[in-house]
Design a protein around this motif. Structure first.
Motif, PDB file in Angstrom:
ATOM      1  N   ALA A  98       0.822  -1.204   0.000  1.00 13.70           N
ATOM      2  CA  ALA A  98       0.000   0.000   0.000  1.00 13.70           C
ATOM      3  C   ALA A  98       0.856   1.253   0.000  1.00 13.70           C
ATOM      4  CB  ALA A  98      -0.928  -0.008   1.214  1.00 13.70           C
ATOM      5  N   ALA A  99       1.968   1.210   0.714  1.00 11.41           N
ATOM      6  CA  ALA A  99       2.878   2.349   0.726  1.00 11.41           C
ATOM      7  C   ALA A  99       3.524   2.553  -0.636  1.00 11.41           C
ATOM      8  CB  ALA A  99       3.943   2.153   1.796  1.00 11.41           C
ATOM      9  N   GLU A 100       3.964   1.446  -1.257  1.00 11.81           N
ATOM     10  CA  GLU A 100       4.598   1.522  -2.575  1.00 11.81           C
ATOM     11  C   GLU A 100       3.624   2.037  -3.630  1.00 11.81           C
ATOM     12  OE1 GLU A 100       7.632   1.315  -5.327  1.00 11.81           O
ATOM     13  OE2 GLU A 100       7.744   1.052  -3.143  1.00 11.81           O
ATOM     14  N   LEU A 101       2.364   1.633  -3.521  1.00 10.01           N
ATOM     15  CA  LEU A 101       1.323   2.069  -4.459  1.00 10.01           C
ATOM     16  C   LEU A 101       0.754   3.430  -4.113  1.00 10.01           C
ATOM     17  CD1 LEU A 101      -0.520  -1.361  -4.780  1.00 10.01           C
ATOM     18  CD2 LEU A 101       0.844  -0.237  -6.565  1.00 10.01           C
ATOM     19  N   GLN A 104      -9.617   8.933   3.062  1.00  6.66           N
ATOM     20  CA  GLN A 104      -8.518   9.241   2.146  1.00  6.66           C
ATOM     21  C   GLN A 104      -7.947   7.966   1.529  1.00  6.66           C
ATOM     22  OE1 GLN A 104      -7.102  12.575   1.397  1.00  6.66           O
ATOM     23  NE2 GLN A 104      -6.479  11.234  -0.282  1.00  6.66           N
ATOM     24  N   ALA A 105      -7.827   6.908   2.323  1.00  7.78           N
ATOM     25  CA  ALA A 105      -7.304   5.643   1.809  1.00  7.78           C
ATOM     26  C   ALA A 105      -8.202   5.080   0.714  1.00  7.78           C
ATOM     27  CB  ALA A 105      -7.158   4.643   2.948  1.00  7.78           C
ATOM     28  N   ILE A 106      -9.507   5.143   0.916  1.00  7.19           N
ATOM     29  CA  ILE A 106     -10.437   4.632  -0.086  1.00  7.19           C
ATOM     30  C   ILE A 106     -10.402   5.487  -1.348  1.00  7.19           C
ATOM     31  CG2 ILE A 106     -12.901   4.312  -0.603  1.00  7.19           C
ATOM     32  CD1 ILE A 106     -13.225   3.289   2.241  1.00  7.19           C
ATOM     33  N   TYR A 107     -10.315   6.792  -1.169  1.00  5.73           N
ATOM     34  CA  TYR A 107     -10.187   7.679  -2.334  1.00  5.73           C
ATOM     35  C   TYR A 107      -8.921   7.342  -3.126  1.00  5.73           C
ATOM     36  CZ  TYR A 107      -9.575  11.880  -5.143  1.00  5.73           C
ATOM     37  OH  TYR A 107      -9.387  12.746  -6.184  1.00  5.73           O
ATOM     38  N   ASN A 108      -7.816   7.133  -2.413  1.00 10.14           N
ATOM     39  CA  ASN A 108      -6.561   6.763  -3.079  1.00 10.14           C
ATOM     40  C   ASN A 108      -6.722   5.443  -3.842  1.00 10.14           C
ATOM     41  OD1 ASN A 108      -5.455   9.015  -1.874  1.00 10.14           O
ATOM     42  ND2 ASN A 108      -4.342   7.886  -0.298  1.00 10.14           N
ATOM     43  N   LEU A 109      -7.427   4.496  -3.242  1.00  6.23           N
ATOM     44  CA  LEU A 109      -7.669   3.207  -3.893  1.00  6.23           C
ATOM     45  C   LEU A 109      -8.409   3.394  -5.220  1.00  6.23           C
ATOM     46  CD1 LEU A 109      -7.887   0.039  -3.823  1.00  6.23           C
ATOM     47  CD2 LEU A 109     -10.075   0.384  -2.661  1.00  6.23           C
ATOM     48  N   LEU A 110      -9.422   4.233  -5.217  1.00  5.36           N
ATOM     49  CA  LEU A 110     -10.262   4.400  -6.403  1.00  5.36           C
ATOM     50  C   LEU A 110      -9.610   5.252  -7.489  1.00  5.36           C
ATOM     51  CD1 LEU A 110     -13.761   4.950  -4.732  1.00  5.36           C
ATOM     52  CD2 LEU A 110     -12.846   2.868  -5.759  1.00  5.36           C
ATOM     53  N   THR A 111      -8.607   6.009  -7.125  1.00  4.58           N
ATOM     54  CA  THR A 111      -7.999   6.926  -8.107  1.00  4.58           C
ATOM     55  C   THR A 111      -6.563   6.567  -8.462  1.00  4.58           C
ATOM     56  OG1 THR A 111      -7.360   8.436  -6.310  1.00  4.58           O
ATOM     57  CG2 THR A 111      -9.453   8.867  -7.425  1.00  4.58           C
ATOM     58  N   THR A 112      -6.052   5.459  -7.912  1.00  3.36           N
ATOM     59  CA  THR A 112      -4.687   5.066  -8.235  1.00  3.36           C
ATOM     60  C   THR A 112      -4.574   4.648  -9.688  1.00  3.36           C
ATOM     61  OG1 THR A 112      -2.823   3.693  -7.495  1.00  3.36           O
ATOM     62  CG2 THR A 112      -4.971   2.605  -7.649  1.00  3.36           C
ATOM     63  N   LYS A 113      -3.402   4.813 -10.235  1.00  4.58           N
ATOM     64  CA  LYS A 113      -3.180   4.476 -11.656  1.00  4.58           C
ATOM     65  C   LYS A 113      -2.282   3.256 -11.766  1.00  4.58           C
ATOM     66  CE  LYS A 113      -3.645   9.278 -13.161  1.00  4.58           C
ATOM     67  NZ  LYS A 113      -3.012  10.431 -13.837  1.00  4.58           N
TER      68      LYS A 113
END
Length: 206
Positions: free
Chosen positions: A170-173, A197-206
Motif C-alpha cells: 500500500a505504501a509503494e502504491l 482518504q485511503a479509499i479515495y486513493n484506492l479508487l484513483t490510483t493508476k
C-alpha cells in the motif's frame, strides 16, 4: 483468486473507476473546513455516497473508524451487490451494517475476529485497515499487489506478520501515508478522515 472473486472484479472495477469523475458540491460539514487535508477526498466520496457524515452537519474526521464503518465504506466503493448470509453471531439482520458485512465476507474482503464474531463496533487499527484495503485492491483491479520487502517505515517491526506485505504494498502504491514520514504506527487507530482518504486513493490510483 477464485472464480467468484474474479467475476466480481470485472463488474465492480469498471463501475468504481468511472464513479469518481464529477466535480462535487462543497460540503456542509461544520467540522470539516475546506483547508482540511482530507477535504477533497471526503467531498468526492460523499458526493458518490461512498461515505457519509455522522449527522447533517458533522463528519467527525478525527473520530475512530469502526470495523463496521470501514466495511461499509469499502462495500460502497466497490459497489458490491450480491446478497449473502450473515456468518457472525454478533451481528443482527436489523443492524445497519449487516448486509455490507455479509457481502464483504462473501467475496473475501473481510474476516471476523473469530469464526463467529466480527466485532463491528471495534475500532479499526491502521494495519487492519490496510489489509482490508489491499483485499479491495485485488477485487477492484483483478490482480494481487505482489510481494514487497522494502519498507518506507522504520517501525515495520511493530507491524503484525499478516499485515507486513499489505502495508509495504500500500505504501509503494501510494494508497497510504505514515503518521510521519518515517512512522506508520500500525497499532494506531484509523480516523474517519484517514479511512476516507485511503479509499479515495484506492479508487484513483493508476
Amino acid at each position: 483468486m477464485d472464480s467468484r472473486m474474479a467475476s466480481t472484479t470485472q463488474t465492480v472495477g469498471l463501475q468504481a473507476k468511472v464513479a469518481i469523475d464529477d466535480s462535487p458540491a462543497p460540503l456542509k460539514f461544520t467540522d470539516l473546513p475546506q483547508t482540511h487535508w482530507a477535504y477533497a477526498a471526503i467531498r468526492e466520496l460523499v458526493a458518490k455516497q461512498i461515505v457519509s457524515g455522522t449527522g447533517a452537519t458533522t463528519f467527525e474526521p478525527t473520530r475512530a473508524t469502526t470495523r463496521a464503518e470501514f466495511t461499509m465504506m469499502l462495500v460502497n466503493a466497490l459497489q458490491l451487490s450480491d446478497e449473502a448470509k450473515i456468518p457472525f453471531t454478533d451481528i443482527k439482520p436489523s443492524d445497519w451494517f449487516a448486509a455490507a458485512v455479509a457481502k464483504a465476507h462473501k467475496v473475501g474482503l473481510v474476516s471476523g475476529k473469530s469464526a463467529t464474531r466480527f466485532d463491528p463496533g471495534g475500532r479499526i487499527t491502521r494495519e487492519e485497515m490496510v489489509v482490508m484495503l489491499m483485499r479491495a485492491y485485488a477485487i477492484l483491479y483483478g490482480k494481487e499487489p505482489g510481494g514487497y520487502s522494502i519498507s518506507r517505515y522504520s517501525d515495520m517491526n511493530e507491524v503484525s506478520s499478516w499485515a507486513s506485505n499489505p502495508v509495504n504494498a500500500a505504501a509503494e502504491l501510494r494508497l497510504i501515508n505514515g503518521r510521519t514520514a518515517a512512522q506508520f504506527v500500525p497499532k494506531g487507530i484509523s480516523s474517519r478522515a484517514e479511512a476516507a482518504q485511503a479509499i479515495y486513493n484506492l479508487l484513483t490510483t493508476k
